[in-house]
Design a protein around this motif. Structure first.
Motif, PDB file in Angstrom:
ATOM      1  N   SER A  26       0.628   6.728  -8.092  1.00 27.56           N
ATOM      2  CA  SER A  26       1.300   6.338  -6.920  1.00 27.56           C
ATOM      3  C   SER A  26      -0.068   5.419  -5.821  1.00 27.56           C
ATOM      4  CB  SER A  26       1.832   7.272  -5.378  1.00 27.56           C
ATOM      5  OG  SER A  26       1.921   7.091  -4.769  1.00 27.56           O
ATOM      6  N   ILE A  37       8.170  -2.919   1.586  1.00 28.70           N
ATOM      7  CA  ILE A  37       8.344  -2.152   0.230  1.00 28.70           C
ATOM      8  C   ILE A  37       6.999  -2.032   0.491  1.00 28.70           C
ATOM      9  CG2 ILE A  37       8.077  -2.776  -2.664  1.00 28.70           C
ATOM     10  CD1 ILE A  37      11.355  -3.594  -2.513  1.00 28.70           C
ATOM     11  N   HIS A  38       5.295  -1.665  -0.489  1.00 28.29           N
ATOM     12  CA  HIS A  38       4.840  -1.284  -0.339  1.00 28.29           C
ATOM     13  C   HIS A  38       4.490  -1.336  -2.111  1.00 28.29           C
ATOM     14  CE1 HIS A  38       0.522  -1.542   0.685  1.00 28.29           C
ATOM     15  NE2 HIS A  38       0.052   0.030   0.164  1.00 28.29           N
ATOM     16  N   ASP A  92       9.046   4.905  -1.602  1.00 29.48           N
ATOM     17  CA  ASP A  92       9.070   3.448  -2.108  1.00 29.48           C
ATOM     18  C   ASP A  92      10.274   3.056  -2.712  1.00 29.48           C
ATOM     19  OD1 ASP A  92       7.290   0.913  -2.371  1.00 29.48           O
ATOM     20  OD2 ASP A  92       7.262   1.909  -4.296  1.00 29.48           O
ATOM     21  N   ARG A 149       2.341   0.116  -4.627  1.00 32.82           N
ATOM     22  CA  ARG A 149       1.939   1.590  -5.606  1.00 32.82           C
ATOM     23  C   ARG A 149       2.065   0.912  -6.725  1.00 32.82           C
ATOM     24  NH1 ARG A 149       0.990   5.336  -2.198  1.00 32.82           N
ATOM     25  NH2 ARG A 149       1.845   4.918  -0.024  1.00 32.82           N
TER      26      ARG A 149
END
Length: 131
Positions: free
Chosen positions: A97, A89-90, A39, A92
């Protein structure tokens, strides 16, 4: 490409405290797990290519320009790496995380957020009281 440009989003993604590993590191390890490493890599690539990518996308989506220019921009957009796309992009948790149940304003999972809020570690958060 100059990272210190005038773009607001580019500045936020690159220099923000909420990006783990940039000036502020976690206590136990540098990264929580391999998904967090991936990420952070995507966030950095997206920030580096933000300005150029948005310019080319503006050319691609402009209906006024001739078709030849739009086709050239379509070919040009493919030169970027796949992970440079902001959609990759996620969200988290910056500590654990965890990919689900995030409080977006603080970029923490609900579990970590609740723990920090209970011990007055988060600015601007007050526990609800009924009486």
């Amino acid at each position: 490409m100059n990272i210190n440009s005038t773009s607001n989003l580019g500045k936020f993604v690159w220099k923000s405290q909420s990006v783990p590993g940039y000036g502020f590191q976690q206590v136990r390890n540098k990264w929580a797990n391999w998904m967090m490493v991936r990420d952070v890599k995507r966030r950095r690539m997206s920030a580096e290519n933000f300005l150029e990518r948005t310019r080319i996308n503006a050319l691609r989506k402009n209906d006024v320009l001739p078709l030849e220019i739009r086709e050239l921009a379509d070919k040009e957009i493919n030169k970027f790496e796949f992970n440079a796309t902001p959609l990759r992009i996620h969200d988290r948790c910056a500590v654990t995380s965890r990919p689900r149940g995030n409080v977006l304003e603080w970029r923490l999972s609900r579990i970590v957020w609740r723990h920090l809020a209970d011990y007055n570690k988060i600015s601007g958060v007050q526990r609800a009281m009924w009486g």
